[in-house]
Motif scaffolding. Structure first.
Motif, mmCIF file in Angstrom:
data_model
loop_
_atom_site.group_PDB
_atom_site.id
_atom_site.type_symbol
_atom_site.label_atom_id
_atom_site.label_comp_id
_atom_site.label_asym_id
_atom_site.label_seq_id
_atom_site.Cartn_x
_atom_site.Cartn_y
_atom_site.Cartn_z
ATOM 1 N N VAL A 18 6.546 1.409 1.393
ATOM 2 C CA VAL A 18 5.968 0.216 0.542
ATOM 3 C C VAL A 18 4.524 -0.713 1.223
ATOM 4 O O VAL A 18 4.254 -0.822 0.192
ATOM 5 N N GLU A 26 13.027 -8.365 12.561
ATOM 6 C CA GLU A 26 12.747 -8.269 11.015
ATOM 7 C C GLU A 26 12.700 -7.523 10.407
ATOM 8 O O GLU A 26 12.725 -6.724 10.465
ATOM 9 N N ARG A 46 -5.580 -12.548 10.168
ATOM 10 C CA ARG A 46 -6.007 -11.437 11.390
ATOM 11 C C ARG A 46 -6.909 -12.007 11.592
ATOM 12 O O ARG A 46 -7.828 -11.384 12.892
ATOM 13 N N TRP A 83 17.840 1.417 2.601
ATOM 14 C CA TRP A 83 17.433 0.041 3.541
ATOM 15 C C TRP A 83 18.975 -0.218 4.226
ATOM 16 O O TRP A 83 19.763 0.529 3.492
ATOM 17 N N ARG A 110 -4.013 -7.799 4.125
ATOM 18 C CA ARG A 110 -3.503 -8.701 5.581
ATOM 19 C C ARG A 110 -4.410 -8.996 6.685
ATOM 20 O O ARG A 110 -4.333 -9.687 7.695
ATOM 21 N N LYS A 149 16.260 -4.536 -2.593
ATOM 22 C CA LYS A 149 17.334 -4.674 -1.107
ATOM 23 C C LYS A 149 18.056 -5.627 -1.670
ATOM 24 O O LYS A 149 18.885 -5.234 -0.788
ATOM 25 N N ASP A 182 10.242 -4.090 14.840
ATOM 26 C CA ASP A 182 9.517 -4.206 13.112
ATOM 27 C C ASP A 182 10.545 -3.240 12.174
ATOM 28 O O ASP A 182 11.293 -2.182 12.126
ATOM 29 N N ASP A 201 -2.705 1.164 11.062
ATOM 30 C CA ASP A 201 -1.903 -0.106 10.841
ATOM 31 C C ASP A 201 -1.816 -1.455 11.700
ATOM 32 O O ASP A 201 -0.783 -2.113 12.138
HETATM 33 O O1 ISL Z 1 10.512 -3.839 4.155
HETATM 34 C C1 ISL Z 1 9.523 -4.695 3.590
HETATM 35 C C2 ISL Z 1 10.011 -5.207 1.596
HETATM 36 O O2 ISL Z 1 10.552 -4.133 1.239
HETATM 37 C C3 ISL Z 1 8.840 -4.941 4.179
HETATM 38 O O3 ISL Z 1 8.106 -6.593 3.431
HETATM 39 C C4 ISL Z 1 8.102 -4.909 5.512
HETATM 40 O O4 ISL Z 1 9.763 -5.996 6.123
HETATM 41 C C5 ISL Z 1 7.232 -5.208 6.278
HETATM 42 O O5 ISL Z 1 6.411 -5.217 5.650
HETATM 43 C C6 ISL Z 1 7.474 -4.785 7.384
HETATM 44 O O6 ISL Z 1 5.871 -5.375 8.256
HETATM 45 C C7 ISL Z 1 6.358 -5.171 10.085
HETATM 46 O O7 ISL Z 1 5.973 -3.202 9.516
HETATM 47 C C8 ISL Z 1 4.998 -2.425 8.809
HETATM 48 C C9 ISL Z 1 3.790 -3.309 9.551
HETATM 49 O O8 ISL Z 1 2.456 -3.057 8.947
HETATM 50 C C10 ISL Z 1 3.366 -5.092 9.739
HETATM 51 O O9 ISL Z 1 2.721 -5.746 10.066
HETATM 52 C C11 ISL Z 1 5.230 -5.580 10.090
HETATM 53 O O10 ISL Z 1 4.873 -6.688 10.274
HETATM 54 C C12 ISL Z 1 5.006 -1.040 9.143
HETATM 55 O O11 ISL Z 1 5.405 -1.294 10.450
#
Ligand code: ISL
Length: 588
Positions: free
Chosen positions: A148, A274, A457, A242, A453, A235, A208, A61
């Motif tokens: 997710v 985040e 990138r 969560w 995604r 959520k 994260d 990932d």
């Molecule tokens: O929680 C979510 C939806 O309910 C997602 O949007 C989540 O917050 C998001 O995917 C988190 O992204 C981050 O963690 C991921 C990674 O793949 C992403 O690149 C990163 O930004 C897992 O580590």
């Protein structure tokens, strides 16, 4: 004032290390490439950088699957390279944030490997979330939690005896097992990881999925989403996956560690969360003993629509303001919002500010996103949002790029801090990566993501007229770079006063120089406060920024001539026809 912390109105530039600059010519970006191109960030006028994960990782990932939290991925360089990067950035006046991935690690992390090979009952299993399955033979997952990335959030392991056995929890890819945050050894390990990087000079962490980590460990089923027939990730309800109560304790523990550094050269360290959460829950992370910043993703997720954006901005600022005593005046200005309540409990936010963002490594590039036809889509209905935000094409990218420039002005004129994702300053569009080159694990699994995604990138075009545009000495770049980027390179835009790059530099310079920008008050304009707006309501958003200090003695006139004084007016036209304005406005 002296007491104003640096991060409250900072502009932070996000670097995706795999794609920023390839110094060693192997087709993958690296830390030496970042260090050698920090002047680009300085020339933009950013205050800090945030670097996406740089740790050893199988890259299931994009590095968010961490195999070793205290080292550097060999493709990116070494710990020495990291030290050089940090000290070079500091010498240039840039703070350095890195990514902390505390919800999960990689299935290649030594602790997880030991947990699997140790078999059921091995103490290492308690650092993760292992459970027996349900069904007659344990062949069904322990509960209905969805990942997710699609499918179940559970994966069954093969036990040492060669038979299928227990299941482990993974909110994301099966290659990303979730940590058990009820386990004290896990907590202690993250304390050690924080200090490891703080001691090397790192100024803070982007955290994260900061709303995950602590789950309801009784593992109750989540409600079924009628649209998918599967467990919901929603959520807006009290979802056991969560934002669970125990999260505050973890955040406080980390903040206490950040405070240990208050008297060191970098000062107290910072955390930016985040978390895709409703505003009112997000701001609870910003209590004085928890985190400093938290991204406000609803702005990023909003359609390009005046009403929708105003609704989002109001909701966000009201949530921030209502929790902070020093911003009560602002809250009153914004009017009452029934749907944003003062959070329950004793957490009190002292003058938190918003953190705006229009792009990152997970979402479609703004130039493409804002170029989608938006008719009758209202952000308040998330199903509609899925439609505009997740389907990359078709899009009128020229229109999208113009709107992205306007979005930048709006974003940078709002109160608070902002993050800029690499390439956004070039107006880069989403790349349609050929399916046989896609690396992102989400693209086939998740029902609502079209091509994954990777399209945001792709490596950064620096110069030259053809791929890899000066990014590397090899044409074998890890993702292909499109032909039409020749006119979007840093070199091409550098000399052009009308380029998106020049706009970013100008806007960030204005933010540094104008005390009305950054943290502080904003006031919406309407045709009463500003007659020039007569007849354009509905497709123009306009607001005034005013310096917070000093308050005028008997001031009702302040803002009437806002451009000339310390104030500033931001006007964005969402319509298709020009709006004549009788003012010395700078029009882009
Ligand atoms: O929680 C979510 C939806 O309910 C997602 O949007 C989540 O917050 C998001 O995917 C988190 O992204 C981050 O963690 C991921 C990674 O793949 C992403 O690149 C990163 O930004 C897992 O580590």
């Amino acid at each position: 004032t002296d007491a104003e912390p640096w991060w409250r109105s900072a502009v932070v530039y996000q670097i995706y290390p795999r794609s920023f600059f390839d110094a060693d010519g192997d087709g993958t970006g690296d830390l030496r490439g970042i260090t050698s191109h920090l002047d680009h960030v300085v020339s933009l006028g950013a205050d800090a950088i945030w670097i996406s994960p740089w740790y050893p990782s199988p890259m299931v990932d994009g590095g968010y699957d961490v195999a070793d939290y205290c080292d550097i991925h060999p493709d990116f360089g070494t710990l020495d390279d990291a030290d050089t990067l940090i000290s070079t950035a500091h010498a240039k006046g840039l703070r350095v944030l890195i990514d902390l991935v505390p919800n999960h690690c990689s299935s290649q992390h030594p602790w997880f490997r030991e947990a699997v090979s140790g078999g059921p009952g091995h103490p290492m299993r308690d650092r993760f979330v292992f459970r027996d399955g349900t069904g007659a033979h344990g062949e069904l997952p322990p509960n209905n939690w969805p990942s997710v990335f699609g499918g179940a959030a559970w994966q069954r392991v093969v036990e040492p005896d060669g038979k299928p056995g227990q299941w482990y929890l993974h909110f994301f890819d099966p290659g990303q097992p979730d940590w058990n945050w009820d386990n004290e050894e896990v907590r202690a390990e993250f304390d050690r990881i924080l200090r490891f990087w703080f001691d090397r000079g790192v100024d803070g962490f982007r955290v994260d999925v900061a709303d995950a980590l602590v789950k309801d460990m009784s593992l109750p089923d989540v409600p079924i989403d009628p649209r998918t027939g599967r467990g919901t990730l929603d959520k807006s309800i009290d979802n056991p996956m969560w934002d669970q109560p125990g999260l505050a304790e973890v955040q406080r523990r980390w903040r206490a560690i950040a405070r240990e550094y208050a008297d060191t050269p970098g000062g107290e360290r910072v955390f930016v969360a985040e978390a895709y959460l409703p505003h009112d829950r997000l701001v609870q992370f910003l209590a004085p003993d928890r985190f400093q910043m938290s991204f406000d993703f609803e702005f990023l997720q909003s359609a390009w629509d005046a009403d929708s954006l105003r609704w989002v901005i109001d909701g966000c600022l009201a949530a921030h303001a209502r929790t902070g005593s020093s911003n009560d005046e602002q809250a009153a200005e914004l009017g009452s919002r029934d749907d944003v309540d003062r959070p329950p409990g004793g957490d009190h936010v002292d003058a938190s500010t918003a953190t705006w963002v229009i792009g990152n490594h997970d979402v479609i590039r703004p130039a493409t996103r804002y170029g989608k036809p938006v008719t009758g889509i209202d952000f308040r209905h998330p199903e509609d949002f899925d439609d505009i935000a997740t389907k990359a094409m078709p899009s009128d990218v020229d229109l999208g790029r113009r709107r992205a420039r306007a979005a930048l002005l709006l974003e940078m004129a709002l109160p608070g801090g902002a993050y800029v994702y690499q390439g956004e300053e070039l107006g880069l569009d989403e790349v349609q990566v050929p399916t046989d080159r896609i690396e992102d694990p989400t693209w086939q699994r998740s029902g609502h993501v079209d091509r994954g995604r990777d399209g945001c990138r792709v490596p950064i075009p620096w110069g030259d007229r053809q791929a890899p545009y000066g990014w590397s000495t090899t044409s074998g770049t890890w993702l292909p770079m499109p032909d039409h980027w020749a006119k979007l390179t840093v070199a091409a835009q550098d000399q052009d006063a009308n380029s998106t790059l020049s706009l970013y530099r100008a806007v960030l310079a204005e933010r540094r120089e104008n005390p009305a920008l950054g943290a502080g008050r904003m006031v919406w304009e309407d045709e009463t406060s500003w007659p020039a707006l007569a007849g354009v309501a509905g497709h123009v958003l306009a607001f005034r920024r005013e310096p917070t200090l000093p308050e005028p003695a008997s001031g009702s006139q302040r803002g009437a001539d806002s451009r000339g004084g310390a104030g500033l007016r931001c006007v964005v036209n969402f319509g298709t026809a020009p709006v004549p304005l009788d003012t010395d406005t700078i029009i882009i």
